[in-house]
Design a protein around this motif. Structure first.
Motif, PDB file in Angstrom:
ATOM      1  N   PRO A 166       0.829  -1.212   0.000  1.00 37.75           N
ATOM      2  CA  PRO A 166       0.000   0.000   0.000  1.00 37.75           C
ATOM      3  C   PRO A 166       0.861   1.260   0.000  1.00 37.75           C
ATOM      4  N   GLY A 167       0.570   2.171  -0.913  1.00 38.32           N
ATOM      5  CA  GLY A 167       1.286   3.433  -0.978  1.00 38.32           C
ATOM      6  C   GLY A 167       2.620   3.387  -1.692  1.00 38.32           C
ATOM      7  N   ALA A 168       3.040   2.196  -2.150  1.00 33.65           N
ATOM      8  CA  ALA A 168       4.348   2.086  -2.802  1.00 33.65           C
ATOM      9  C   ALA A 168       4.338   2.639  -4.220  1.00 33.65           C
ATOM     10  N   PHE A 169       3.172   2.652  -4.864  1.00 35.90           N
ATOM     11  CA  PHE A 169       3.076   3.081  -6.255  1.00 35.90           C
ATOM     12  C   PHE A 169       1.882   4.014  -6.441  1.00 35.90           C
ATOM     13  N   THR A 170       2.010   4.907  -7.417  1.00 36.89           N
ATOM     14  CA  THR A 170       0.865   5.647  -7.927  1.00 36.89           C
ATOM     15  C   THR A 170       0.425   4.943  -9.198  1.00 36.89           C
ATOM     16  N   GLU A 171      -0.762   4.376  -9.178  1.00 37.53           N
ATOM     17  CA  GLU A 171      -1.205   3.523 -10.273  1.00 37.53           C
ATOM     18  C   GLU A 171      -1.509   4.322 -11.530  1.00 37.53           C
ATOM     19  N   GLY A 172      -1.041   3.775 -12.666  1.00 41.84           N
ATOM     20  CA  GLY A 172      -1.358   4.325 -13.968  1.00 41.84           C
ATOM     21  C   GLY A 172      -2.267   3.369 -14.724  1.00 41.84           C
ATOM     22  N   ILE A 173      -2.155   3.364 -16.051  1.00 39.29           N
ATOM     23  CA  ILE A 173      -2.992   2.504 -16.890  1.00 39.29           C
ATOM     24  C   ILE A 173      -2.474   1.069 -16.831  1.00 39.29           C
ATOM     25  N   ASN A 174      -3.395   0.121 -16.658  1.00 40.80           N
ATOM     26  CA  ASN A 174      -3.055  -1.311 -16.615  1.00 40.80           C
ATOM     27  C   ASN A 174      -1.960  -1.603 -15.587  1.00 40.80           C
ATOM     28  N   VAL A 207       9.340 -18.801 -14.128  1.00 41.11           N
ATOM     29  CA  VAL A 207       8.806 -17.440 -14.225  1.00 41.11           C
ATOM     30  C   VAL A 207       7.408 -17.517 -14.825  1.00 41.11           C
ATOM     31  N   VAL A 208       6.432 -16.949 -14.110  1.00 38.18           N
ATOM     32  CA  VAL A 208       5.077 -16.828 -14.654  1.00 38.18           C
ATOM     33  C   VAL A 208       4.935 -15.416 -15.211  1.00 38.18           C
ATOM     34  N   SER A 209       4.278 -15.298 -16.371  1.00 38.62           N
ATOM     35  CA  SER A 209       4.228 -14.010 -17.067  1.00 38.62           C
ATOM     36  C   SER A 209       2.842 -13.739 -17.625  1.00 38.62           C
ATOM     37  N   GLY A 210       2.469 -12.458 -17.565  1.00 40.79           N
ATOM     38  CA  GLY A 210       1.265 -11.989 -18.225  1.00 40.79           C
ATOM     39  C   GLY A 210       1.645 -11.028 -19.332  1.00 40.79           C
ATOM     40  N   SER A 211       0.710 -10.191 -19.718  1.00 38.03           N
ATOM     41  CA  SER A 211       0.958  -9.171 -20.735  1.00 38.03           C
ATOM     42  C   SER A 211       0.504  -7.833 -20.179  1.00 38.03           C
ATOM     43  N   GLY A 212       0.670  -6.783 -20.982  1.00 35.53           N
ATOM     44  CA  GLY A 212       0.232  -5.475 -20.529  1.00 35.53           C
ATOM     45  C   GLY A 212      -1.248  -5.428 -20.200  1.00 35.53           C
ATOM     46  N   ALA A 213      -2.028  -6.259 -20.893  1.00 35.82           N
ATOM     47  CA  ALA A 213      -3.478  -6.264 -20.674  1.00 35.82           C
ATOM     48  C   ALA A 213      -3.902  -7.204 -19.550  1.00 35.82           C
ATOM     49  N   SER A 214      -2.983  -8.082 -19.099  1.00 33.94           N
ATOM     50  CA  SER A 214      -3.375  -9.075 -18.088  1.00 33.94           C
ATOM     51  C   SER A 214      -2.618  -8.907 -16.773  1.00 33.94           C
ATOM     52  N   ARG A 215      -2.026  -7.731 -16.547  1.00 32.95           N
ATOM     53  CA  ARG A 215      -1.356  -7.476 -15.270  1.00 32.95           C
ATOM     54  C   ARG A 215      -2.353  -7.591 -14.121  1.00 32.95           C
ATOM     55  N   LEU A 216      -1.849  -8.060 -12.981  1.00 30.42           N
ATOM     56  CA  LEU A 216      -2.723  -8.278 -11.828  1.00 30.42           C
ATOM     57  C   LEU A 216      -2.080  -7.751 -10.553  1.00 30.42           C
ATOM     58  N   ASP A 217      -2.892  -7.262  -9.654  1.00 30.69           N
ATOM     59  CA  ASP A 217      -2.449  -6.871  -8.317  1.00 30.69           C
ATOM     60  C   ASP A 217      -3.611  -7.104  -7.345  1.00 30.69           C
ATOM     61  N   ALA A 219       4.506  -3.041 -13.522  1.00 35.34           N
ATOM     62  CA  ALA A 219       4.436  -2.078 -14.619  1.00 35.34           C
ATOM     63  C   ALA A 219       3.129  -1.298 -14.567  1.00 35.34           C
ATOM     64  N   GLY A 220       3.155  -0.141 -15.257  1.00 33.44           N
ATOM     65  CA  GLY A 220       1.951   0.674 -15.349  1.00 33.44           C
ATOM     66  C   GLY A 220       1.795   1.677 -14.227  1.00 33.44           C
ATOM     67  N   PHE A 221       2.909   2.031 -13.549  1.00 36.79           N
ATOM     68  CA  PHE A 221       2.790   3.039 -12.497  1.00 36.79           C
ATOM     69  C   PHE A 221       3.237   4.404 -13.011  1.00 36.79           C
ATOM     70  N   VAL A 222       2.804   5.445 -12.318  1.00 37.77           N
ATOM     71  CA  VAL A 222       3.202   6.811 -12.654  1.00 37.77           C
ATOM     72  C   VAL A 222       4.655   6.997 -12.221  1.00 37.77           C
ATOM     73  N   PRO A 223       5.509   7.554 -13.083  1.00 39.72           N
ATOM     74  CA  PRO A 223       6.929   7.690 -12.727  1.00 39.72           C
ATOM     75  C   PRO A 223       7.124   8.459 -11.422  1.00 39.72           C
ATOM     76  N   PRO A 224       7.960   7.928 -10.513  1.00 41.82           N
ATOM     77  CA  PRO A 224       8.272   8.676  -9.292  1.00 41.82           C
ATOM     78  C   PRO A 224       9.016   9.965  -9.624  1.00 41.82           C
ATOM     79  N   ALA A 225       9.023  10.899  -8.704  1.00 43.26           N
ATOM     80  CA  ALA A 225       9.728  12.164  -8.911  1.00 43.26           C
ATOM     81  C   ALA A 225      11.195  11.904  -9.227  1.00 43.26           C
ATOM     82  N   GLY A 226      11.691  12.553 -10.264  1.00 43.19           N
ATOM     83  CA  GLY A 226      13.086  12.407 -10.637  1.00 43.19           C
ATOM     84  C   GLY A 226      13.391  11.173 -11.454  1.00 43.19           C
ATOM     85  N   ALA A 230       9.401  -1.536 -13.365  1.00 41.31           N
ATOM     86  CA  ALA A 230      10.673  -1.914 -12.751  1.00 41.31           C
ATOM     87  C   ALA A 230      10.573  -3.344 -12.247  1.00 41.31           C
ATOM     88  N   TYR A 231      11.742  -3.951 -12.067  1.00 36.17           N
ATOM     89  CA  TYR A 231      11.826  -5.275 -11.454  1.00 36.17           C
ATOM     90  C   TYR A 231      12.198  -5.098  -9.987  1.00 36.17           C
TER      91      TYR A 231
END
Length: 210
Positions: free
Chosen positions: A64-72, A117-127, A164-171, A177-178
């Motif tokens: 919680p609070g680690a990311f600002t969520e973007g698209i997908n 390694v289990v993998s999805g796609s940009g459209a199937s990301r999950l949280d 993936a799909g988060f708003v870039p942090p400041a700077g 990211a991995y």
């Protein structure tokens, strides 16, 4: 040694707080990042649960609070390793969400090569990402903890997730990211505080004048 009745509820609640969820559960924090993002804070938590029916359930969730969520926004891939003596796996052992696949001996950028390694796609990301490994009689939670293979520029770890799909942090211009790590997550601080309060309250009761 005499135990007063008023202490029984304290001990019972303490035991409940300290018990793992389900048959057996362990959690690990992913506190290392690539893409030039800072290390130290747990950005992703990996929880491994033994459901008691020869199945192991993985849950990978962002903090919680680690990311600002973007698209997908969500977890797009996750890697783990098998310890010596673990049941050999094949793709047939994996029960995955729709749109997800699994591959063996695959890299997670910066954190080395992982057994699976289990993998999805940009459209199937999950949280959170939740998947099950089926038919692993005799395995324990320790069967799924081993370090990745080198080379690993960010360090060898037991687990790594691509978020993936988060708003870039400041700077930073990074939108993905991995994250890797091997650090066990202790009993939540709130539970520790509650337990301390219960014990203190029990002491006050014991000292109350009769």
């Amino acid at each position: 040694m005499q135990i007063h009745l008023r202490w029984l509820w304290v001990l019972a609640l303490a035991g409940a707080l300290c018990q793992p969820v389900g048959a057996a559960t362990l959690s690990y924090g992913l506190d290392q990042a690539n893409s030039g993002l800072p290390d130290g804070a747990v950005s992703v938590t990996v929880t491994i649960a033994d459901s008691g029916d020869n199945n192991i359930v993985f849950t990978i969730a962002t903090s919680p609070g680690a990311f600002t969520e973007g698209i997908n926004f969500g977890v797009q891939s996750f890697g783990f390793n098998l310890a010596a003596g673990a049941t050999p796996l094949s793709a047939a052992n994996f029960l995955l969400p729709a749109g997800w696949t699994v591959a063996s001996s695959k890299k997670q950028n910066g954190f080395g090569r992982f057994d699976w390694v289990v993998s999805g796609s940009g459209a199937s990301r999950l949280d959170p990402l939740v998947f099950t490994i089926q038919g692993v009689s005799g395995d324990t939670l320790a069967s799924y903890f081993a370090l990745s293979d080198a080379p690993a520029s960010e360090g060898q770890v037991a687990f790594a997730a691509h978020v993936a799909g988060f708003v870039p942090p400041a700077g930073s211009g990074a939108t993905s990211a991995y994250y890797g790590g091997s650090t066990p997550v202790p009993l939540p601080a709130a539970a520790v505080l509650m337990l301390s309060g219960l014990i203190g309250f029990g002491s006050l009761i014991r000292r109350r004048p009769r």
